[in-house]
Design a protein around this motif. Structure first.
Motif, short mmCIF file in Angstrom:
data_model
loop_
_atom_site.label_atom_id
_atom_site.label_comp_id
_atom_site.label_asym_id
_atom_site.label_seq_id
_atom_site.Cartn_x
_atom_site.Cartn_y
_atom_site.Cartn_z
N UNK A 33 0.71 -1.07 -0.11
CA UNK A 33 0.09 0.13 0.04
C UNK A 33 1.06 1.34 -0.24
N UNK A 34 0.63 2.34 -0.78
CA UNK A 34 1.09 3.44 -1.01
C UNK A 34 0.20 4.62 -0.68
N UNK A 35 0.87 5.99 -0.20
CA UNK A 35 0.07 7.14 0.08
C UNK A 35 -0.55 7.00 1.23
N UNK A 36 -1.97 7.55 1.11
CA UNK A 36 -2.76 7.96 2.21
C UNK A 36 -3.92 6.95 2.02
N UNK A 37 -3.87 5.87 3.01
CA UNK A 37 -5.02 4.87 3.00
C UNK A 37 -6.41 5.22 3.42
N UNK A 38 -6.34 6.10 4.26
CA UNK A 38 -7.83 6.71 4.72
C UNK A 38 -7.58 8.08 5.46
N UNK A 39 -8.56 8.83 5.17
CA UNK A 39 -8.33 10.23 5.40
C UNK A 39 -8.42 11.19 4.48
N UNK A 40 -8.10 12.35 4.55
CA UNK A 40 -8.14 13.31 3.62
C UNK A 40 -7.22 14.19 3.23
N UNK A 41 -6.90 14.26 1.98
CA UNK A 41 -5.80 15.16 1.64
C UNK A 41 -6.36 16.31 0.55
N UNK A 42 -6.09 17.65 1.09
CA UNK A 42 -6.57 18.82 0.18
C UNK A 42 -5.50 19.45 -0.43
N UNK A 43 -5.85 20.38 -1.36
CA UNK A 43 -5.03 21.23 -1.95
C UNK A 43 -4.83 22.55 -1.28
N UNK B 241 -8.27 24.05 -1.56
CA UNK B 241 -9.47 23.55 -0.59
C UNK B 241 -10.15 22.22 -1.37
N UNK B 242 -9.81 21.93 -2.44
CA UNK B 242 -10.48 20.72 -3.30
C UNK B 242 -9.65 19.56 -2.87
N UNK B 243 -10.34 18.37 -2.65
CA UNK B 243 -9.61 17.13 -2.39
C UNK B 243 -8.83 16.80 -3.30
N UNK B 244 -7.82 16.31 -3.04
CA UNK B 244 -6.56 15.84 -4.03
C UNK B 244 -7.22 14.74 -4.85
N UNK B 245 -8.05 13.73 -4.23
CA UNK B 245 -8.49 12.48 -4.73
C UNK B 245 -9.64 12.85 -6.01
N UNK B 246 -9.90 14.19 -6.11
CA UNK B 246 -10.69 14.62 -7.22
C UNK B 246 -9.71 14.57 -8.60
#
Length: 817
Positions: A37-47, A143-148
């Motif tokens: 597993x890489x990066x952020x597994x659970x939670x929030x990453x924003x710009x 402010x936008x989630x990076x997952x977008x």
């Protein structure tokens, strides 16, 4: 093969967790070695946007940033110095779970609170770079989630792909395989080319080695923006799949290789002189590769060159001369297939294994070349702004077509042991890419060229069985006794191992390869044969085939000693290798065997004999240091000649012992093991100098090694009935020549076949003043016993028979007493 699941989901829809998918794939297709597993597994990453950035007041190596998360400003302490006011950065918020399982919390660093963390490329799983915070471009909304924009967490399956399945070395192939397992559809991206670029025909293509290059396509992409980089989502996939992002052009070629399984090479067209020539290497030709090392090529290696110099070792690695760089604006793309065996041998001889060579050596589908070419050209245009040439230079004189393989349903049911439905089998094979039709109670599959492993009826049956699920085979006892069981040689080996274990020895399994120091440490011995050197050793410690099992056991004992062991007993059953004279007239066939794997002979000739090598199976044992620890009622047992000799006598019941000449053994405490007149091995204590060379100085070490054919293990206890009559003990001392062996004397005594002689033992050998020069005195003890009470006269007659026999055979003289 590393498969990022977010990439896989682009081609197939499935609703399985990573663990469920790994279990299913291992059961129905290829073994899954692990899940990463890489990066952020659970939670929030924003710009976030950096508002202020400056040094930490209480720490020299830390900085403090005020970051706008879209209407909310937070303070973050950072270790990297590269952010600046106005920079957009990814920020992971407290409560998020990272790839290592740790949960991010609010923290106070050197007296200042830190809310969340600005992330580097490595922390996001985009690349291995960790030198600074990832700086995003203006296209990322604050402010936008990076997952977008792309997944912030990634799960990667690590597949152990079988050598006969090169189609699974690309994500598209894995998607096709999973679709067949799940009985669903999969999709492939459709390349969209921007044409109008400079023509490829400005260059030439000449293939001078068609036997090593069945297909070679060359296409030009011009007007490429120099120094470009592919989008973050693409770099993230490349990194997750196990490769390093480099630049826009190289990343596009690697991306398509990981996607399709087809390696691709890009040339800087401005550095190519005249055109591309596919030829064999020139003897002594040198090439400086992309790894910075200069390598010497030979005439069996395939080279991609221009009209003046070599540019690529085909299928392995490119040279620096035509390397794509950040200044490149005009690109020539190579997509080709090469002879797999040649690529494998080239890679081994150069000691250079790459992602490309690992794929080429398995044999690739030449019909994948066109799709891979369009796909990589479209990606380069899409990421670097180039235009594709309207033409492609292609060498494909003998196109490879599909082939038909029939499959009888009754045969499938017989081999699989379960009912096979015609429609189910046809659907499964169709999902694998076959075109299937029914015909007289059987199916006929038109096999696609990317499945070269499907050649026989049994291959199709195996595919149907594993896709339906071999776990669905009903548990039914067979109606007839099954054939099989152990062969006599297997039974012998099993009995041998159990006997040696019962005798207190532990089995060791050592490598059949060894270093040069083994030969130097053991001395000539072993038939005085030179060690068999490997052409492509795994390491310097594995450069020769072993001529004896002993050095591996000695190294194992030395390793155990370093770990604190006070001694031990080891044994091994394994192969040893000796040089033998090559059969007359066989050198030509041996060379052919090296190059092709076939001899060209009508009769079957063992490959080892053809190559001048003889392989033997032997059993060896090693007793070192304390082999039996002391107990309250017994002292410690240490290794010695007679302990090893006792083991040999259990393995070879008819063994005799004669003078030995192995240089690594103690000259006065060693012997050759004989069966009849044939020498079948040796036994003895290790010479102190040899023990020192193997880091065993100070330990008593005894060993033996025997030809397996002479070993007849008999672990069953043999009961001898007791005789309820007193025994009579008598001694006899005789004088014989010094060169007469005690073993020969015991053989002569045994040849008498006396019914009342129960035991003979030697209890003294003397050479000194009371014995003539050149003579020795041997004292023998005899035990006489019979079913009736023995008289002195009968015992005397037997003792006289013994002395007469020794006198006749060796000129022995009985000493007075």
């Amino acid at each position: 093969m590393r498969v990022p699941l977010s990439w896989l989901r682009e081609y197939i829809d499935f609703d399985l967790s990573a663990d469920e998918l790994a279990g299913l794939f291992s059961l129905r297709s290829q073994e899954v070695d692990g899940i990463q597993r890489l990066g952020v597994l659970d939670g929030e990453v924003v710009v976030g946007e950096v508002v202020e950035f400056g040094p930490h007041p209480n720490a020299d190596r830390l900085s403090v940033a005020k970051v706008d998360l879209g209407g909310r400003e937070v303070q973050i302490v950072a270790g990297a110095p590269n952010p600046y006011p106005g920079a957009r950065v990814p920020v992971v918020l407290p409560g998020s779970t990272m790839a290592d399982g740790k949960k991010l919390k609010k923290a106070k660093l050197r007296g200042l609170e830190s809310y969340g963390m600005m992330m580097s490329e490595r922390e996001l799983g985009i690349s291995g770079e960790h030198g600074g915070i990832l700086l995003l471009d203006g296209g990322y909304e604050v402010g936008r989630p990076l997952a977008d924009y792309f997944p912030v967490g990634e799960t990667v399956l690590e597949l152990d792909v079988n050598p006969n399945r090169p189609d699974l070395w690309g994500v598209i192939g894995v998607a096709r395989e999973l679709a067949a397992i799940l009985k669903t559809e999969f999709r492939t991206p459709e390349p969209r080319l921007v044409t109008g670029g400079s023509p490829t025909e400005d260059y030439t293509l000449r293939v001078e080695a068609p036997d090593l290059c069945p297909r070679y396509d060359l296409r030009r992409v011009s007007g490429v923006t120099p120094g470009g980089r592919v989008p973050l989502w693409m770099r993230r996939r490349i990194h997750a799949a196990g490769m390093r992002p480099v630049n826009a052009v190289v990343d596009a070629t690697n991306y398509v290789m990981l996607e399709t399984g087809q390696p691709i090479h890009a040339f800087d067209a401005a550095k190519v002189r005249g055109g591309i020539v596919v030829r064999r290497g020139r003897g002594g030709e040198k090439m400086t590769m992309l790894d910075g090392h200069t390598r010497t090529l030979d005439k069996e290696m395939l080279v991609i060159a221009d009209e003046e110099r070599g540019l690529v070792v085909a299928g392995v690695m490119g040279a620096e001369d035509a390397e794509v760089s950040d200044e490149t604006t005009d690109v020539l793309i190579e997509v080709a297939t090469f002879a797999g065996r040649n690529i494998m041998e080239t890679s081994q001889r150069l000691g250079l294994r790459t992602d490309a060579s690992g794929r080429f050596e398995r044999g690739l589908d030449p019909n994948m070349v066109s799709y891979a070419m369009d796909r990589v050209a479209a990606l380069i245009c899409g990421t670097s702004g180039g235009r594709v040439a309207p033409d492609t230079l292609s060498h494909y004189p003998e196109p490879v077509g599909s082939w038909e393989v029939p499959m009888r349903l009754e045969r499938a049911e017989l081999l699989l042991g379960m009912t096979v439905e015609k429609d189910e089998a046809a659907e499964r094979l169709g999902l694998l890419g076959c075109q299937v039709r029914g015909e007289d109670g059987r199916l006929v599959a038109n096999v696609p060229t990317f499945r070269r492993d499907l050649e026989r009826e049994a291959d199709l049956i195996e595919e149907v069985g594993r896709l339906v699920g071999l776990e669905n085979v009903p548990e039914v006892l067979p109606g007839v006794p099954l054939p099989g069981g152990l062969t006599p040689s297997q039974k012998k080996l099993r009995t041998l191992r159990r006997l040696l274990a019962d005798l207190g020895l532990h089995e060791a399994v050592t490598y059949p390869f060894g270093p040069d120091r083994w030969k130097r440490s053991l001395g000539p011995g072993n038939g005085d044969a030179a060690p068999l050197e490997l052409r492509n050793p795994l390491s310097a410690e594995a450069s020769n085939l072993r001529p004896s099992l002993l050095p591996g056991l000695l190294d194992a004992a030395a390793r155990n000693r370093h770990f604190g062991a006070r001694g031990g007993a080891l044994f091994e059953v394994g192969h040893v290798f000796e040089t033998r004279e090559q059969p007359e007239g066989m050198r030509e066939y041996a060379l052919r065997y090296r190059l092709t794997g076939e001899t060209g002979l009508d009769a079957e000739v063992p490959a080892a004999l053809l190559m001048g090598v003889e392989e033997k199976t032997r059993v060896a044992g090693l007793l070192a240091g304390t082999v039996r620890p002391a107990a309250w009622n017994a002292s410690a047992g240490t290794a010695g000649f007679f302990e090893a000799k006792g083991v040999v006598e259990r393995l070879v019941p008819d063994a005799r012992f004669g003078p030995g000449d192995e240089p690594f053994l103690h000259p006065g405490r060693s012997a050759a093991v004989l069966v009849g007149d044939a020498e079948v091995g040796w036994v003895g204590e290790l010479h102190p100098e040899t023990a020192e060379k193997f880091d065993l100085a100070g330990w008593p070490v005894a060993a033996f090694e025997l030809d397996l054919g002479a070993v007849e293990p008999d672990p069953e206890p043999r009961f001898r009935p007791f005789v309820n009559v007193p025994a009579v003990a008598m001694d006899l001392a005789v004088v014989v020549n010094r060169d007469v062996t005690v073993g020969a004397m015991l053989d002569e005594i045994g040849a008498l076949g006396s019914p009342m002689l129960a035991e003979t033992r030697v209890f003294d050998v003397y050479e000194g003043e009371q014995v003539p020069e050149g003579k020795k005195s041997v004292a023998l003890g005899f035990t006489f016993q019979a079913e009736e009470t023995l008289t002195d006269r009968a015992v005397k007659q037997e003792l006289d028979s013994v002395s007469d026999r020794l006198r006749a055979a060796f000129g022995a003289e009985v000493r007075g007493g």
